[in-house]
Design a protein around this motif. Structure first.
Motif, PDB file in Angstrom:
ATOM      1  N   ALA A  84      41.492  47.733  38.926  1.00  0.00           N
ATOM      2  CA  ALA A  84      42.748  47.658  38.183  1.00  0.00           C
ATOM      3  C   ALA A  84      43.772  48.652  38.728  1.00  0.00           C
ATOM      4  N   THR A  85      43.310  49.852  39.043  1.00  0.00           N
ATOM      5  CA  THR A  85      44.217  50.886  39.547  1.00  0.00           C
ATOM      6  C   THR A  85      44.780  50.506  40.903  1.00  0.00           C
ATOM      7  N   LEU A  86      43.935  49.992  41.790  1.00  0.00           N
ATOM      8  CA  LEU A  86      44.394  49.626  43.132  1.00  0.00           C
ATOM      9  C   LEU A  86      45.317  48.412  43.089  1.00  0.00           C
ATOM     10  N   ALA A  87      45.011  47.456  42.230  1.00  0.00           N
ATOM     11  CA  ALA A  87      45.880  46.285  42.113  1.00  0.00           C
ATOM     12  C   ALA A  87      47.266  46.685  41.628  1.00  0.00           C
ATOM     13  N   ALA A  88      47.327  47.650  40.715  1.00  0.00           N
ATOM     14  CA  ALA A  88      48.616  48.116  40.221  1.00  0.00           C
ATOM     15  C   ALA A  88      49.396  48.857  41.296  1.00  0.00           C
ATOM     16  N   ALA A  89      48.682  49.455  42.258  1.00  0.00           N
ATOM     17  CA  ALA A  89      49.327  50.233  43.310  1.00  0.00           C
ATOM     18  C   ALA A  89      49.782  49.370  44.478  1.00  0.00           C
ATOM     19  N   GLY A  90      49.184  48.212  44.654  1.00  0.00           N
ATOM     20  CA  GLY A  90      49.533  47.357  45.783  1.00  0.00           C
ATOM     21  C   GLY A  90      50.912  46.745  45.639  1.00  0.00           C
ATOM     22  N   ALA A  91      51.391  46.180  46.726  1.00  0.00           N
ATOM     23  CA  ALA A  91      52.699  45.529  46.714  1.00  0.00           C
ATOM     24  C   ALA A  91      52.684  44.336  45.764  1.00  0.00           C
ATOM     25  N   PRO A  92      53.855  43.859  45.334  1.00  0.00           N
ATOM     26  CA  PRO A  92      53.911  42.699  44.438  1.00  0.00           C
ATOM     27  C   PRO A  92      53.107  41.524  44.988  1.00  0.00           C
ATOM     28  N   GLY A  93      52.375  40.861  44.095  1.00  0.00           N
ATOM     29  CA  GLY A  93      51.491  39.784  44.502  1.00  0.00           C
ATOM     30  C   GLY A  93      50.056  40.215  44.661  1.00  0.00           C
ATOM     31  N   SER A  94      49.775  41.501  44.437  1.00  0.00           N
ATOM     32  CA  SER A  94      48.396  41.982  44.505  1.00  0.00           C
ATOM     33  C   SER A  94      47.555  41.331  43.417  1.00  0.00           C
ATOM     34  N   THR A  95      46.256  41.206  43.696  1.00  0.00           N
ATOM     35  CA  THR A  95      45.341  40.590  42.735  1.00  0.00           C
ATOM     36  C   THR A  95      44.216  41.551  42.400  1.00  0.00           C
ATOM     37  N   ALA A  96      43.857  41.606  41.117  1.00  0.00           N
ATOM     38  CA  ALA A  96      42.804  42.501  40.647  1.00  0.00           C
ATOM     39  C   ALA A  96      41.482  41.752  40.644  1.00  0.00           C
ATOM     40  N   VAL A  97      40.893  41.598  41.823  1.00  0.00           N
ATOM     41  CA  VAL A  97      39.654  40.838  41.990  1.00  0.00           C
ATOM     42  C   VAL A  97      38.558  41.785  42.444  1.00  0.00           C
ATOM     43  N   TYR A  98      37.476  41.802  41.690  1.00  0.00           N
ATOM     44  CA  TYR A  98      36.331  42.661  41.981  1.00  0.00           C
ATOM     45  C   TYR A  98      35.156  41.770  42.364  1.00  0.00           C
ATOM     46  N   VAL A  99      34.705  41.869  43.618  1.00  0.00           N
ATOM     47  CA  VAL A  99      33.679  40.983  44.159  1.00  0.00           C
ATOM     48  C   VAL A  99      32.290  41.494  43.757  1.00  0.00           C
ATOM     49  N   LEU A 100      31.491  40.572  43.209  1.00  0.00           N
ATOM     50  CA  LEU A 100      30.151  40.901  42.732  1.00  0.00           C
ATOM     51  C   LEU A 100      29.083  40.218  43.570  1.00  0.00           C
ATOM     52  N   VAL A 101      28.131  40.997  44.068  1.00  0.00           N
ATOM     53  CA  VAL A 101      26.920  40.492  44.706  1.00  0.00           C
ATOM     54  C   VAL A 101      25.774  40.787  43.752  1.00  0.00           C
ATOM     55  N   ALA A 102      25.069  39.765  43.307  1.00  0.00           N
ATOM     56  CA  ALA A 102      24.185  39.890  42.159  1.00  0.00           C
ATOM     57  C   ALA A 102      23.070  40.915  42.339  1.00  0.00           C
ATOM     58  N   GLY A 103      22.505  40.972  43.534  1.00  0.00           N
ATOM     59  CA  GLY A 103      21.305  41.771  43.760  1.00  0.00           C
ATOM     60  C   GLY A 103      20.111  40.861  44.000  1.00  0.00           C
ATOM     61  N   GLY A 104      19.087  41.391  44.634  1.00  0.00           N
ATOM     62  CA  GLY A 104      17.905  40.596  44.972  1.00  0.00           C
ATOM     63  C   GLY A 104      16.807  40.731  43.939  1.00  0.00           C
ATOM     64  N   LEU A 105      15.615  40.389  44.356  1.00  0.00           N
ATOM     65  CA  LEU A 105      14.464  40.510  43.462  1.00  0.00           C
ATOM     66  C   LEU A 105      14.144  41.984  43.220  1.00  0.00           C
ATOM     67  N   PRO A 106      13.909  42.374  41.972  1.00  0.00           N
ATOM     68  CA  PRO A 106      13.467  43.747  41.725  1.00  0.00           C
ATOM     69  C   PRO A 106      12.142  44.009  42.433  1.00  0.00           C
ATOM     70  N   GLU A 107      11.893  45.251  42.729  1.00  0.00           N
ATOM     71  CA  GLU A 107      10.660  45.617  43.438  1.00  0.00           C
ATOM     72  C   GLU A 107       9.440  45.123  42.666  1.00  0.00           C
ATOM     73  N   GLY A 108       8.553  44.445  43.396  1.00  0.00           N
ATOM     74  CA  GLY A 108       7.322  43.930  42.807  1.00  0.00           C
ATOM     75  C   GLY A 108       7.445  42.607  42.096  1.00  0.00           C
TER      76      GLY A 108
END
Length: 285
Positions: A84-108
């Motif tokens: 949110a902070t970086l999107a507010a700081a970017g030039a007009p047209g910035s997008t507040a998108v946070y990319v999520l990678v779920a994660g793999g299998l827990p150990e075991g």
């Protein structure tokens, strides 16, 4: 340009190289931002004149309930604020998108279904905070070769199924050509994502075999491999997606090349392989 394409550049070097290369926008990674601090990163981004497209990356919350999972959830909360902070700081047209990678299998564990269910639980916990901050959580499905150690969400359909309980401006998906080009259902799923307004970002790079021993760093410049950018890009454009197209490449040889050379080569290959298939003027981001 996604900052990962010039991985070894610090924040100042990345902002300077990308702006000097004629790009209008940049996707940032958390580690370089954290090196200089969030407030200072926001100031430097503002001074660069670049739009902000995405913050990479979060997620990694497939483990069972306990201190490790709590720490992961709390870290994602901090990343929502960073976005949110970086999107507010970017030039007009910035997008507040946070990319999520779920994660793999827990150990075991061998239970991929259960791990995927924990992704849904984490989204339910984080979505209200993302909504309050005006941030879109962008679930990124990864190629199935990463299912065990990095991401149990391996298709665009799975990502969309996880996103559906939430408003599209709160939880969307990342469409990354490297990860979804092989999927026989990819075109109807892109259409589905577009119809529900859930394409948060479109990322491009190419797939080429043989893969190196470290398959994570096996991405190539657009046009250097086998991905059908014409079909995939036309499908994304047909949904009405009008956001930036972000080039994200993990490749040891590219990372070790001079930053300005990579910036120029990326723009050249993007313009040849992807640009002609965009309905709107080429946007190099």
């Amino acid at each position: 340009m996604n900052q990962a394409t010039i991985k070894y550049a610090n924040l100042d070097e990345a902002l300077h190289s990308v702006a000097a290369g004629g790009y209008e926008a940049i996707g940032l990674w958390r580690e370089p931002v954290q090196e200089v601090g969030l407030a200072e990163s926001a100031r430097r981004l503002r001074d660069s004149g670049l739009r902000f497209t995405t913050l990479c990356r979060g997620g990694f919350f497939t483990m069972p309930e306990g201190p490790e999972r709590r720490a992961a959830i709390d870290d994602n909360r901090r990343a929502i604020e960073e976005t949110a902070t970086l999107a507010a700081a970017g030039a007009p047209g910035s997008t507040a998108v946070y990319v999520l990678v779920a994660g793999g299998l827990p150990e075991g564990s061998r239970d991929v279904v259960d791990a995927r269910a924990r992704v849904a639980d984490a989204l339910a916990e984080l979505a209200p905070e993302a909504q309050a901050a005006g941030v879109t959580l962008a679930i990124e499905p990864l190629h199935p070769m990463f299912a065990s150690d990095r991401c149990v969400v391996t298709t665009l359909k799975q990502a969309l199924d996880l996103a559906e309980p939430f408003a599209p401006e709160v939880v969307g998906v990342t469409v990354d050509t490297f990860h979804i080009w092989w999927d026989p259902e990819v075109l109807p799923q892109i259409a589905r994502a577009g119809a529900s307004g859930r394409i948060a970002t479109y990322q491009v790079c190419d797939w080429k075999t043989p893969l190196p021993a470290n398959v994570l760093n096996s991405r190539h410049y657009p046009g250097d491999g086998v991905i059908d950018f014409a079909t995939l890009t036309a499908a994304v454009e047909a949904t009405g997606y009008a956001g930036d197209v972000e080039v994200e490449i993990f490749n040891d040889d590219i990372w070790n090349a001079p930053y300005d050379e990579v910036v120029a080569r990326t723009a050249e290959t993007f313009g040849a392989a992807v640009g002609p298939h965009l309905a709107l003027p080429v946007r190099t981001a």
